[in-house]
Design a protein around this motif. Sequence first.
Motif, short mmCIF file in Angstrom:
data_model
loop_
_atom_site.label_atom_id
_atom_site.label_comp_id
_atom_site.label_asym_id
_atom_site.label_seq_id
_atom_site.Cartn_x
_atom_site.Cartn_y
_atom_site.Cartn_z
N UNK A 10 -3.14 -17.97 20.15
CA UNK A 10 -3.67 -17.29 18.97
C UNK A 10 -4.26 -15.94 19.36
N UNK A 11 -4.24 -15.00 18.44
CA UNK A 11 -4.95 -13.74 18.64
C UNK A 11 -6.41 -14.00 18.28
N UNK A 12 -7.28 -13.92 19.28
CA UNK A 12 -8.68 -14.26 19.08
C UNK A 12 -9.58 -13.06 19.35
N UNK A 13 -10.69 -13.00 18.64
CA UNK A 13 -11.77 -12.08 18.93
C UNK A 13 -12.95 -12.93 19.36
N UNK A 14 -13.43 -12.69 20.56
CA UNK A 14 -14.51 -13.48 21.15
C UNK A 14 -15.73 -12.59 21.31
N UNK A 15 -16.87 -13.06 20.84
CA UNK A 15 -18.16 -12.38 21.02
C UNK A 15 -18.99 -13.21 21.98
N UNK A 16 -19.54 -12.57 23.00
CA UNK A 16 -20.34 -13.28 23.98
C UNK A 16 -21.46 -12.39 24.49
N UNK A 17 -22.53 -12.99 24.91
CA UNK A 17 -23.60 -12.26 25.57
C UNK A 17 -23.52 -12.42 27.09
N UNK A 18 -22.57 -13.21 27.55
CA UNK A 18 -22.41 -13.51 28.98
C UNK A 18 -21.55 -12.45 29.67
N UNK A 19 -22.08 -11.88 30.74
CA UNK A 19 -21.31 -10.90 31.51
C UNK A 19 -20.06 -11.53 32.13
N UNK A 20 -20.21 -12.71 32.69
CA UNK A 20 -19.08 -13.38 33.35
C UNK A 20 -17.98 -13.74 32.36
N UNK A 21 -18.37 -14.25 31.21
CA UNK A 21 -17.36 -14.63 30.21
C UNK A 21 -16.66 -13.41 29.66
N UNK A 22 -17.41 -12.34 29.39
CA UNK A 22 -16.79 -11.11 28.90
C UNK A 22 -15.80 -10.55 29.92
N UNK A 23 -16.19 -10.55 31.18
CA UNK A 23 -15.31 -10.04 32.24
C UNK A 23 -14.03 -10.87 32.34
N UNK A 24 -14.16 -12.17 32.27
CA UNK A 24 -12.99 -13.05 32.34
C UNK A 24 -12.08 -12.84 31.13
N UNK A 25 -12.64 -12.85 29.93
CA UNK A 25 -11.83 -12.80 28.72
C UNK A 25 -11.20 -11.43 28.47
N UNK A 26 -11.80 -10.36 28.96
CA UNK A 26 -11.23 -9.03 28.71
C UNK A 26 -9.88 -8.85 29.39
N UNK A 30 -3.92 -11.58 24.23
CA UNK A 30 -4.21 -12.10 22.89
C UNK A 30 -5.70 -12.27 22.62
N UNK A 31 -6.57 -11.72 23.47
CA UNK A 31 -8.01 -11.85 23.23
C UNK A 31 -8.65 -10.46 23.24
N UNK A 32 -9.45 -10.21 22.20
CA UNK A 32 -10.32 -9.04 22.17
C UNK A 32 -11.71 -9.55 22.50
N UNK A 33 -12.32 -9.00 23.53
CA UNK A 33 -13.64 -9.46 23.97
C UNK A 33 -14.70 -8.43 23.57
N UNK A 34 -15.75 -8.90 22.92
CA UNK A 34 -16.90 -8.08 22.56
C UNK A 34 -18.11 -8.65 23.27
N UNK A 35 -18.86 -7.78 23.93
CA UNK A 35 -20.09 -8.24 24.56
C UNK A 35 -21.25 -7.84 23.66
N UNK A 36 -22.12 -8.80 23.40
CA UNK A 36 -23.28 -8.60 22.54
C UNK A 36 -24.41 -8.06 23.39
N UNK A 37 -24.93 -6.91 23.04
CA UNK A 37 -25.90 -6.20 23.87
C UNK A 37 -27.30 -6.75 23.82
N UNK A 38 -28.10 -6.28 24.72
CA UNK A 38 -29.48 -6.68 24.84
C UNK A 38 -29.90 -6.61 26.29
N UNK A 39 -31.14 -6.98 26.54
CA UNK A 39 -31.63 -7.00 27.91
C UNK A 39 -30.98 -8.14 28.68
N UNK A 40 -30.51 -7.84 29.88
CA UNK A 40 -29.83 -8.84 30.71
C UNK A 40 -30.86 -9.68 31.44
N UNK A 41 -30.74 -10.99 31.26
CA UNK A 41 -31.56 -11.96 32.00
C UNK A 41 -30.83 -12.24 33.30
#
Length: 75
Positions: A10-26, A30-41
């Motif tokens: 499927x063509x998916x759009x994934x939103x995540x706050x995780x650096x590792x997940x965003x890096x993997x999914x980008x 068939x995946x558009x990865x969006x990283x949700x911003x904020x202070x990194x823990x």
Amino acid sequence: VAHALAGSRLNLTICTSSLAIALFLCHQPNIKAHILGGEIDPREEAAAGLDVLQAVERFRIDIAFLGGGAVSPDG
């Protein structure tokens, strides 16, 4: 969950706050990865806080997988 979604055709759009997940999914087809911003823990390697909540408001989400990183016995 990210690895299971990466195998989807499927063509998916994934939103995540995780650096590792965003890096993997980008790098997945068939995946558009969006990283949700904020202070990194540094312990979670993910963004946290009100900035993440405000960023997610821009999206119309059909399905959400949420972690319990902010939940603790003492509140």
